[in-house]
Design a protein around this motif. Structure first.
Motif, PDB file in Angstrom:
ATOM      1  N   LEU A 291      37.796   7.511  59.605  1.00 34.46           N
ATOM      2  CA  LEU A 291      38.269   6.247  59.041  1.00 34.46           C
ATOM      3  C   LEU A 291      39.194   6.481  57.855  1.00 34.46           C
ATOM      4  CD1 LEU A 291      35.001   4.074  59.164  1.00 34.46           C
ATOM      5  CD2 LEU A 291      36.846   4.219  60.849  1.00 34.46           C
ATOM      6  N   LEU A 292      38.840   7.427  57.000  1.00 33.10           N
ATOM      7  CA  LEU A 292      39.688   7.713  55.840  1.00 33.10           C
ATOM      8  C   LEU A 292      41.012   8.349  56.259  1.00 33.10           C
ATOM      9  CD1 LEU A 292      37.129   8.958  53.173  1.00 33.10           C
ATOM     10  CD2 LEU A 292      38.693   7.027  52.965  1.00 33.10           C
ATOM     11  N   THR A 293      40.958   9.257  57.216  1.00 37.47           N
ATOM     12  CA  THR A 293      42.196   9.888  57.695  1.00 37.47           C
ATOM     13  C   THR A 293      43.147   8.839  58.254  1.00 37.47           C
ATOM     14  OG1 THR A 293      40.989  11.924  58.234  1.00 37.47           O
ATOM     15  CG2 THR A 293      43.127  11.597  59.280  1.00 37.47           C
ATOM     16  N   ASN A 294      42.602   7.883  59.022  1.00 38.45           N
ATOM     17  CA  ASN A 294      43.443   6.804  59.548  1.00 38.45           C
ATOM     18  C   ASN A 294      43.990   5.927  58.420  1.00 38.45           C
ATOM     19  OD1 ASN A 294      43.202   7.537  62.203  1.00 38.45           O
ATOM     20  ND2 ASN A 294      41.601   6.066  62.696  1.00 38.45           N
ATOM     21  N   ALA A 295      43.152   5.671  57.402  1.00 35.24           N
ATOM     22  CA  ALA A 295      43.608   4.847  56.275  1.00 35.24           C
ATOM     23  C   ALA A 295      44.767   5.522  55.552  1.00 35.24           C
ATOM     24  CB  ALA A 295      42.450   4.594  55.319  1.00 35.24           C
ATOM     25  N   PHE A 296      44.692   6.848  55.391  1.00 38.46           N
ATOM     26  CA  PHE A 296      45.796   7.575  54.758  1.00 38.46           C
ATOM     27  C   PHE A 296      47.044   7.515  55.639  1.00 38.46           C
ATOM     28  CE2 PHE A 296      42.332  10.542  52.906  1.00 38.46           C
ATOM     29  CZ  PHE A 296      42.005   9.584  51.960  1.00 38.46           C
ATOM     30  N   ARG A 297      46.826   7.654  56.949  1.00 37.96           N
ATOM     31  CA  ARG A 297      47.950   7.735  57.878  1.00 37.96           C
ATOM     32  C   ARG A 297      48.673   6.398  58.004  1.00 37.96           C
ATOM     33  NH1 ARG A 297      46.071   9.993  63.404  1.00 37.96           N
ATOM     34  NH2 ARG A 297      45.974  11.886  62.137  1.00 37.96           N
ATOM     35  N   TYR A 298      47.914   5.306  58.064  1.00 35.39           N
ATOM     36  CA  TYR A 298      48.511   3.999  58.319  1.00 35.39           C
ATOM     37  C   TYR A 298      48.536   3.097  57.088  1.00 35.39           C
ATOM     38  CZ  TYR A 298      47.717   5.448  63.148  1.00 35.39           C
ATOM     39  OH  TYR A 298      47.715   6.134  64.330  1.00 35.39           O
ATOM     40  N   GLY A 299      48.123   3.626  55.932  1.00 39.80           N
ATOM     41  CA  GLY A 299      48.005   2.787  54.740  1.00 39.80           C
ATOM     42  C   GLY A 299      49.264   2.615  53.938  1.00 39.80           C
ATOM     43  N   SER A 300      50.374   3.163  54.390  1.00 46.25           N
ATOM     44  CA  SER A 300      51.683   2.989  53.732  1.00 46.25           C
ATOM     45  C   SER A 300      51.681   3.442  52.279  1.00 46.25           C
ATOM     46  CB  SER A 300      52.115   1.508  53.804  1.00 46.25           C
ATOM     47  OG  SER A 300      52.157   1.064  55.135  1.00 46.25           O
ATOM     48  N   GLY A 301      50.822   4.438  51.945  1.00 51.77           N
ATOM     49  CA  GLY A 301      50.794   4.961  50.586  1.00 51.77           C
ATOM     50  C   GLY A 301      50.148   4.030  49.584  1.00 51.77           C
ATOM     51  N   LYS A 302      49.463   2.987  50.053  1.00 53.76           N
ATOM     52  CA  LYS A 302      48.821   2.026  49.152  1.00 53.76           C
ATOM     53  C   LYS A 302      47.351   2.391  48.967  1.00 53.76           C
ATOM     54  CE  LYS A 302      52.023  -1.594  50.574  1.00 53.76           C
ATOM     55  NZ  LYS A 302      52.168  -2.904  51.248  1.00 53.76           N
ATOM     56  N   PRO A 303      46.691   1.805  47.955  1.00 50.03           N
ATOM     57  CA  PRO A 303      45.311   2.191  47.658  1.00 50.03           C
ATOM     58  C   PRO A 303      44.355   1.975  48.838  1.00 50.03           C
ATOM     59  CG  PRO A 303      46.242   0.916  45.859  1.00 50.03           C
ATOM     60  CD  PRO A 303      47.218   0.837  46.979  1.00 50.03           C
ATOM     61  N   VAL A 304      43.360   2.867  48.909  1.00 50.61           N
ATOM     62  CA  VAL A 304      42.300   2.782  49.909  1.00 50.61           C
ATOM     63  C   VAL A 304      40.981   2.617  49.156  1.00 50.61           C
ATOM     64  CG1 VAL A 304      41.036   4.023  51.708  1.00 50.61           C
ATOM     65  CG2 VAL A 304      43.537   4.172  51.607  1.00 50.61           C
ATOM     66  N   VAL A 305      40.156   1.680  49.622  1.00 48.77           N
ATOM     67  CA  VAL A 305      38.886   1.396  48.945  1.00 48.77           C
ATOM     68  C   VAL A 305      37.731   1.678  49.901  1.00 48.77           C
ATOM     69  CG1 VAL A 305      37.474  -0.336  47.772  1.00 48.77           C
ATOM     70  CG2 VAL A 305      39.975  -0.391  47.560  1.00 48.77           C
ATOM     71  N   VAL A 306      36.787   2.511  49.436  1.00 49.01           N
ATOM     72  CA  VAL A 306      35.582   2.819  50.216  1.00 49.01           C
ATOM     73  C   VAL A 306      34.399   2.167  49.505  1.00 49.01           C
ATOM     74  CG1 VAL A 306      34.121   4.624  51.179  1.00 49.01           C
ATOM     75  CG2 VAL A 306      36.586   5.016  50.917  1.00 49.01           C
ATOM     76  N   THR A 307      33.632   1.363  50.233  1.00 48.14           N
ATOM     77  CA  THR A 307      32.538   0.604  49.634  1.00 48.14           C
ATOM     78  C   THR A 307      31.237   0.859  50.385  1.00 48.14           C
ATOM     79  OG1 THR A 307      34.108  -1.141  49.043  1.00 48.14           O
ATOM     80  CG2 THR A 307      31.769  -1.701  48.938  1.00 48.14           C
ATOM     81  N   LEU A 308      30.154   1.017  49.633  1.00 46.60           N
ATOM     82  CA  LEU A 308      28.817   1.159  50.209  1.00 46.60           C
ATOM     83  C   LEU A 308      27.960  -0.012  49.746  1.00 46.60           C
ATOM     84  CD1 LEU A 308      26.498   2.698  51.649  1.00 46.60           C
ATOM     85  CD2 LEU A 308      26.154   3.947  49.494  1.00 46.60           C
ATOM     86  N   LYS A 309      27.380  -0.729  50.722  1.00 51.37           N
ATOM     87  CA  LYS A 309      26.452  -1.820  50.428  1.00 51.37           C
ATOM     88  C   LYS A 309      25.193  -1.628  51.268  1.00 51.37           C
ATOM     89  CE  LYS A 309      30.112  -5.251  49.596  1.00 51.37           C
ATOM     90  NZ  LYS A 309      30.675  -6.559  50.040  1.00 51.37           N
ATOM     91  N   THR A 310      24.116  -2.229  50.809  1.00 50.91           N
ATOM     92  CA  THR A 310      22.868  -2.151  51.578  1.00 50.91           C
ATOM     93  C   THR A 310      22.194  -3.524  51.619  1.00 50.91           C
ATOM     94  OG1 THR A 310      21.517  -1.571  49.649  1.00 50.91           O
ATOM     95  CG2 THR A 310      22.472   0.259  50.904  1.00 50.91           C
ATOM     96  N   ASN A 311      21.371  -3.704  52.643  1.00 49.02           N
ATOM     97  CA  ASN A 311      20.446  -4.834  52.704  1.00 49.02           C
ATOM     98  C   ASN A 311      19.168  -4.307  53.337  1.00 49.02           C
ATOM     99  OD1 ASN A 311      20.573  -5.014  55.597  1.00 49.02           O
ATOM    100  ND2 ASN A 311      22.490  -6.154  55.422  1.00 49.02           N
ATOM    101  N   PRO A 312      18.127  -5.092  53.477  1.00 50.92           N
ATOM    102  CA  PRO A 312      16.865  -4.554  54.014  1.00 50.92           C
ATOM    103  C   PRO A 312      16.969  -3.943  55.400  1.00 50.92           C
ATOM    104  CG  PRO A 312      16.470  -6.661  52.941  1.00 50.92           C
ATOM    105  CD  PRO A 312      17.956  -6.483  52.978  1.00 50.92           C
ATOM    106  N   LEU A 313      18.001  -4.327  56.163  1.00 52.35           N
ATOM    107  CA  LEU A 313      18.091  -3.855  57.542  1.00 52.35           C
ATOM    108  C   LEU A 313      18.999  -2.645  57.712  1.00 52.35           C
ATOM    109  CD1 LEU A 313      18.318  -7.259  59.467  1.00 52.35           C
ATOM    110  CD2 LEU A 313      16.312  -5.796  59.116  1.00 52.35           C
ATOM    111  N   HIS A 314      20.105  -2.608  57.003  1.00 53.02           N
ATOM    112  CA  HIS A 314      21.040  -1.515  57.250  1.00 53.02           C
ATOM    113  C   HIS A 314      21.901  -1.213  56.018  1.00 53.02           C
ATOM    114  CE1 HIS A 314      23.339  -5.194  58.469  1.00 53.02           C
ATOM    115  NE2 HIS A 314      24.229  -4.630  57.689  1.00 53.02           N
ATOM    116  N   ALA A 315      22.520  -0.039  56.088  1.00 53.00           N
ATOM    117  CA  ALA A 315      23.554   0.328  55.118  1.00 53.00           C
ATOM    118  C   ALA A 315      24.908   0.006  55.734  1.00 53.00           C
ATOM    119  CB  ALA A 315      23.460   1.816  54.791  1.00 53.00           C
ATOM    120  N   GLU A 316      25.844  -0.392  54.888  1.00 53.97           N
ATOM    121  CA  GLU A 316      27.167  -0.812  55.375  1.00 53.97           C
ATOM    122  C   GLU A 316      28.251  -0.094  54.584  1.00 53.97           C
ATOM    123  OE1 GLU A 316      27.776  -5.059  56.313  1.00 53.97           O
ATOM    124  OE2 GLU A 316      29.494  -4.934  54.934  1.00 53.97           O
ATOM    125  N   ILE A 317      29.059   0.674  55.288  1.00 55.48           N
ATOM    126  CA  ILE A 317      30.161   1.408  54.667  1.00 55.48           C
ATOM    127  C   ILE A 317      31.464   0.815  55.183  1.00 55.48           C
ATOM    128  CG2 ILE A 317      31.285   3.641  54.384  1.00 55.48           C
ATOM    129  CD1 ILE A 317      28.550   4.920  55.067  1.00 55.48           C
TER     130      ILE A 317
END
Length: 392
Positions: A291-317
């Protein structure tokens, strides 16, 4: 051979005793006898059900049998239902001639010959069942033809994909191989000429780094092909163990910092939440790196944000870029093997997202994308905390 449903027969007579008597004569286990005491009631049944035969009394109050027959012949649904008239009137009234004029296939006079009535009804029921059987066979043939056509199209698509795949593999492997070959030839030439000064520490460091990049590129392509083969054969390896996602994401972002710098992308990591779970750390890393490699490749040199969230059922990246985004038509296609959202940027076999989604689903999770074309894209990986692993 299609299942034969019960055949429906309609009897229309204003006298209950006649309805009962005729029903007893023609009834059989594979038949449903439906009765109507008027032309109006009969029309309602005719529009609701499919009948093999309609037996109509000629003389009835209100709408008589002839009028009912004319209405039946004027309606598409009932036009082809065979009609047999029954009458107690004498033959001198010439009812039979009028009955045939309205489209009847037979005319019976009372008192009825029981054997003749049964024989005639059996003939019409048999014709109806044979006609239905032929219709089912034609429908089955048409369905088989359509399935064969779809199979042919899919086979042609598979052959085309195979040819395109072989061409892509050859192209993708040729680039690093050519670079390695040229590097080797240059070193060989330097050695043959005795120019050992070309192999100073700084020069050797650059050579090793270039070789390492090309070798890793080939290994990555080969690994992708092996993973696709394992996925399709049901042998994809998932080895779950205790994993903490926050530290994993920090390490991945750090490891890819040089790649981000080469793409002129700043990476912001929002992963303060501690997320412990039972996942295959290697495979989760494989998904995030893709996912990060694709973000670098197609992100047009703009910022990329990686976020981690959780809830009782699952983790979400989630991995968000601010590039051109992905059209609605492409958002499903990019998760298919050998597909890419665009051919204008980057290279590769188009296997990364396909493998990433399969790995997510093997964990009992999901990988999806949200994007408005022109406004970037957000890929979201959901990993369940409980053991929902699909072991392959």
């Amino acid at each position: 051979m299609p299942v034969q449903h019960n055949t429906k027969l309609l009897i229309v007579d204003d006298l209950p005793e006649n309805l009962l008597a005729l029903s007893e004569i023609i009834k059989q286990d594979d038949r449903i006898i439906m009765q109507a005491s008027s032309g109006e009631e009969a029309l309602g049944l005719l529009l609701e059900h499919e009948f093999a035969l309609a037996i109509l009394d000629v003389t009835m109050p209100g709408m008589d049998g002839f009028e009912l027959a004319e209405l039946m012949r004027s309606t598409e649904k009932t036009r082809h239902v065979p009609i047999v008239f029954v009458s107690a009137a004498g033959k001198e009234l010439n009812y039979a001639f009028k009955g045939y004029e309205t489209g009847a296939v037979d005319f019976l006079h009372k008192p009825l010959d029981i054997a003749a009535v049964r024989s005639k009804v059996n003939v019409f029921v048999s014709l109806y069942q044979q006609r239905n059987q032929v219709r089912h066979q034609v429908e089955a043939l048409e369905k088989s033809r359509a399935e064969l056509h779809a199979t042919q199209i899919e086979l042609q698509r598979s052959l085309r994909m195979r040819d395109e795949f072989m061409s892509m593999v050859a192209h993708e492997l040729r680039t690093p191989l050519n670079t390695l070959f040229l590097e080797t030839q240059m070193r060989k030439m330097q050695l043959e000429k005795g120019r050992l000064d070309a192999f100073g520490e700084a020069q050797l460091q650059r050579m090793v780094e270039r070789d390492d990049r090309q070798i890793k590129s080939m290994v990555r392509l080969i690994d992708d092909m092996v993973d696709v083969s394992r996925i399709r054969s049901g042998k994809l390896s998932i080895r779950p163990s205790e994993t903490e996602l926050s530290d994993l994401l920090k390490r991945i972002v750090s490891d890819l910092s040089h790649q981000a710098a080469s793409a002129n992308c700043d990476v912001a990591l929002q992963a303060d939440t501690v997320a412990h779970g039972v996942w295959d750390e290697f495979r989760v890393e494989q998904i995030i790196v893709n996912l990060l490699t694709n973000a670098f490749r197609y992100g047009s040199g703009k910022p990329v944000v990686v976020t981690l969230k959780t809830n009782p059922l699952h983790a979400e990246i989630s991995v968000r870029d601010h590039g051109n985004g992905i059209t609605a038509a492409d958002q499903h296609r990019i998760f298919e093997p050998f597909e890419r959202a665009t051919t204008k940027v980057g290279s590769g076999l188009g296997l990364g997202l396909y493998i990433a989604r399969q790995l997510a689903e093997a964990h009992g999770g999901a990988l999806g994308v949200e994007s408005v074309y022109g406004e970037g894209a957000t890929f979201t990986l959901k990993l369940p905390f409980r053991n929902g692993l699909n072991r392959r």
